[in-house]
Design a protein around this motif. Structure first.
Motif: not given
Length: 706
Positions: A577-584, A625-633
């Protein structure tokens, strides 16, 4: 009793009738069925044939014998998922030289003389069963031979025929229908082109012999009309059958696979005719619906009736990958519809194929509904780079746009954005596809006058704001390089200078550091620009890469001479369910450039937790940058993130060292949390971050991070 040689089932070749041309859209004929069955027409004749043996048993074989059936010809066929096998007619005839009955012999009433004309008729499926069909005759022996009554050379074919039988077994009482059904089964096994049931009276009883004619061995293929079907596909499909007896069932599978190949690719094509010729050669004809003509029909937005359009038809036709003479592909047509919609001037687009008589070709009619070509708009927004006050980042906008100048899909945009500090006035004229170019090259002519905050590099403590004014004019050419890759080249003139909060030109900042590289109130440069971008699929898990290079060309001695490169990369990864984004991202400048053009590090699109440019400014930089997002509502997602940025020790090499004068650290990191809300403008980002100095800060942004 002599053997009866009269009942014959013959077939010289197998042929699949050609289908009618393809109908519009998906209503494409792949199947066809013959409404009559010749097998039903044999029921009455076979009934008389079997009953004759019963009558002759009761007469104890006395008296001369009459040839009840001298020659009965029947071609068998069966319904298929593909076009049906052709069916011959049923007739009763008496061959020349046949023995005539003795004048003194009186025939039984159960088998009256039958005239050929009485038996030439069409029988339909579902015909009521006659009483002859239910009368049973005891069969003592069942054999399978060739059409001449001799033993089959190939025992495997004999076994195939015997295994196909269900009702016809030795010492069994059979009805006409059961014999008829077993004839069906032998033909349905696929190995035989004809089957003749022959009943012979012996001392041990009635012997039922199925005289079969096997199909020919496959020795070659002639395929006509297959312009897009790969020859290797045909070779692979028929390779296993070479040198073997043709099996109609297997041929069905091959035909289905060929038709499936066309269907999977959305192509209008199918096997329309098959013949097994003498010598074991298979002749196959494939009908492919070629595009005969393509026309554009404009429809009224309100009534849906044909009308006169503003767009030139050739402007639309050049967007299509479907061309005359090609085999029409529904998938390719769908992509063409999407391409026309992305032009931005159509509200609705559809393609309707129409058959062209009996030629097997199709005419394509593209129905289009045009959008309003231009108009005025107004709106507002927030500039994320302004942090000096709660309302200073608000901006308003007013614009006029025309999407279809001269009916050639050319775009004209005139816009003004105005805030308390920054403002941008721009005029863009874009030709999305230069006429006469076959590489889909676009051209954009631009003129822009902007004013942006100078606080990213030269913030002014307690001495008012500083803005950077830029006047830009140039031309850019862009084109797709390969799938998902695009390239841009351009030539741009830039004049840039600094002004104080009263609008007066200034050449030094609060710390007496220079604001221009030339020492004048403004710097001039002519930039040759090259850029390449990889966009990926556009979904959350896709990748992005962009590389940009600008070269300053010193046409005049005081014009700047430098080279600047900049690169950005982003990769998304879905894990549960998680989405990881790595950027440089990173960049470097070589040569003489304006101090306010240094790379600013820190802020909403850089290192969160810092103000804009608060980490540092340098000739070089790198930000990760590193970011993890997940659905809430509903449309809301939560996010956790961490950023790091550095000027790689290049801050002091910027003219005047503005970062050193302001005691910027040159490197730093931030981390925090936030929410994402999907909106028509893109994701709305509200974040709170801490930096490595334990200070916290809110950040707000629209769209994905750069």
């Amino acid at each position: 009793m002599p053997r009866n040689d009269g009942v014959r089932v013959t077939s010289s070749y197998i042929k699949i009738r050609r289908l009618s041309p393809p109908r519009p859209l998906l209503d494409f004929p792949c199947t066809s069925h013959d409404p009559t069955s010749p097998l039903a027409r044999t029921a009455h004749l076979l009934a008389q044939f079997l009953s004759s043996f019963k009558n002759r048993e009761s007469e104890h074989w006395l008296g001369p014998k009459s040839p009840l059936l001298s020659s009965l010809s029947l071609s068998l066929s069966r319904p298929r998922k593909l076009p049906p096998l052709c069916s011959a007619s049923l007739s009763l005839s008496q061959p020349d030289g046949a023995a005539q009955p003795d004048p003194g012999y009186k025939e039984s009433s159960a088998s009256p003389p039958v005239e050929p004309s009485q038996l030439e008729f069409e029988a339909r499926k579902g015909q009521p069963v006659s009483r002859h069909d239910e009368e049973r005759v005891l069969i003592s022996e069942v054999l399978v031979t060739n059409k001449d009554g001799e033993e089959l050379e190939r025992k495997d074919l004999e076994m195939e025929a015997l295994q196909a039988l269900k009702a016809c077994r030795p010492n069994s009482a059979l009805t006409v229908r059961e014999v008829q059904e077993d004839v069906h089964r032998i033909i349905d096994s696929g190995y035989f082109c004809s089957c003749m049931p022959v009943a012979v009276d012996t001392r041990d009883g009635i012997r039922l012999v199925f005289q079969v004619e096997p199909n020919q061995e496959f020795h070659g293929l002639v395929c006509e009309g297959a312009n897009v079907l790969p020859s290797k596909f045909l070779e692979d499909a028929f390779r296993d059958g070479y040198g073997k007896v043709v099996n109609i069932r297997r041929l069905d599978e091959v035909i289905n696979s060929i038709n499936g190949w066309y269907m999977e690719r959305g192509l209008f094509g199918l096997v329309s005719d098959v013949e097994i010729l003498s010598g074991g050669n298979l002749k196959m004809h494939i009908s492919e619906a070629e595009v005969n003509n393509i026309s554009i029909r404009f429809l009224d937005r309100k009534t849906g009736e044909p009308t006169t359009g503003k767009t030139k038809p050739e402007t639309i036709l050049r967007q299509l990958t479907t061309k005359k003479g090609q085999v029409y592909s529904m998938l390719q047509g769908k992509r063409d519809v999407e391409t026309v919609l992305t032009m931005g001037i159509m509200e609705d687009v559809s393609i309707i194929p129409q058959p062209v008589g009996d030629t097997g070709k199709v005419d394509l009619v593209m129905n289009v509904v045009e959008r309003k070509s231009g108009g005025f708009s107004a709106g507002g927004g927030i500039s994320s780079g302004i942090t000096s006050g709660p309302l200073s980042g608000l901006i308003g906008s007013f614009a006029y746009s025309h999407r279809n100048v001269f009916g050639r899909n050319q775009k004209l945009n005139i816009s003004l954005e105005r805030g308390q500090i920054d403002s941008i006035f721009r005029i863009n004229y874009t030709d999305p596809w230069i006429e006469g170019d076959d590489k889909r090259t676009s051209r954009t002519i631009m003129l822009q006058n902007s004013r942006t905050p100078g606080s990213h590099v030269h913030d002014q403590p307690n001495s008012g704001s500083l803005t950077i004014g830029r006047v830009t004019a140039g031309v850019e050419f862009s084109r797709p390089i390969r799938p998902k890759w695009s390239g841009t080249a351009g030539l741009i003139f830039l004049r840039a200078g600094a002004r104080d909060d009263k609008g007066n030109p200034v050449i030094k900042d609060f710390y007496s550091n220079p604001l221009t590289a030339s020492g004048n109130t403004h710097d001039d440069s002519l930039l040759a620009k090259l850029e390449t971008v990889y966009t990926g699929s556009g979904d959350r898990g896709s990748s992005m890469f962009a590389f940009n290079m600008e070269q300053g060309i010193p046409v005049l001695p005081e014009w700047l001479f430098f080279n600047r490169v900049n690169a950005r990369a982003r990769k998304g990864i879905e894990i549960g369910p998680a989405h990881f984004v790595l950027s440089l991202s990173g960049g470097h400048v070589v040569g003489n450039f304006s101090p306010h053009e240094a790379f600013a590090i820190g802020g909403t699109n850089s290192v969160r937790g810092y103000e804009e440019g608060a980490v540092g400014s340098g000739r070089s930089y790198v930000v990760g940058s590193g970011e993890v997002s997940f659905h809430m509502l509903g449309p809301v997602d939560g996010a956790l993130f961490a950023d790091y940025g550095s000027d790689l020790g290049s801050g002091s090499t910027v003219p005047g060292d503005p970062a050193g004068a302001r005691m910027k650290p040159g490197s730093g990191y931030g981390y925090g949390f936030g929410i994402r809300v999907d909106s028509p403008l893109g994701p709305l980002r509200l974040e709170y971050a801490f930096n490595d100095r334990k200070a916290g800060r809110f950040h707000f942004g629209i769209g994905h991070r750069n």
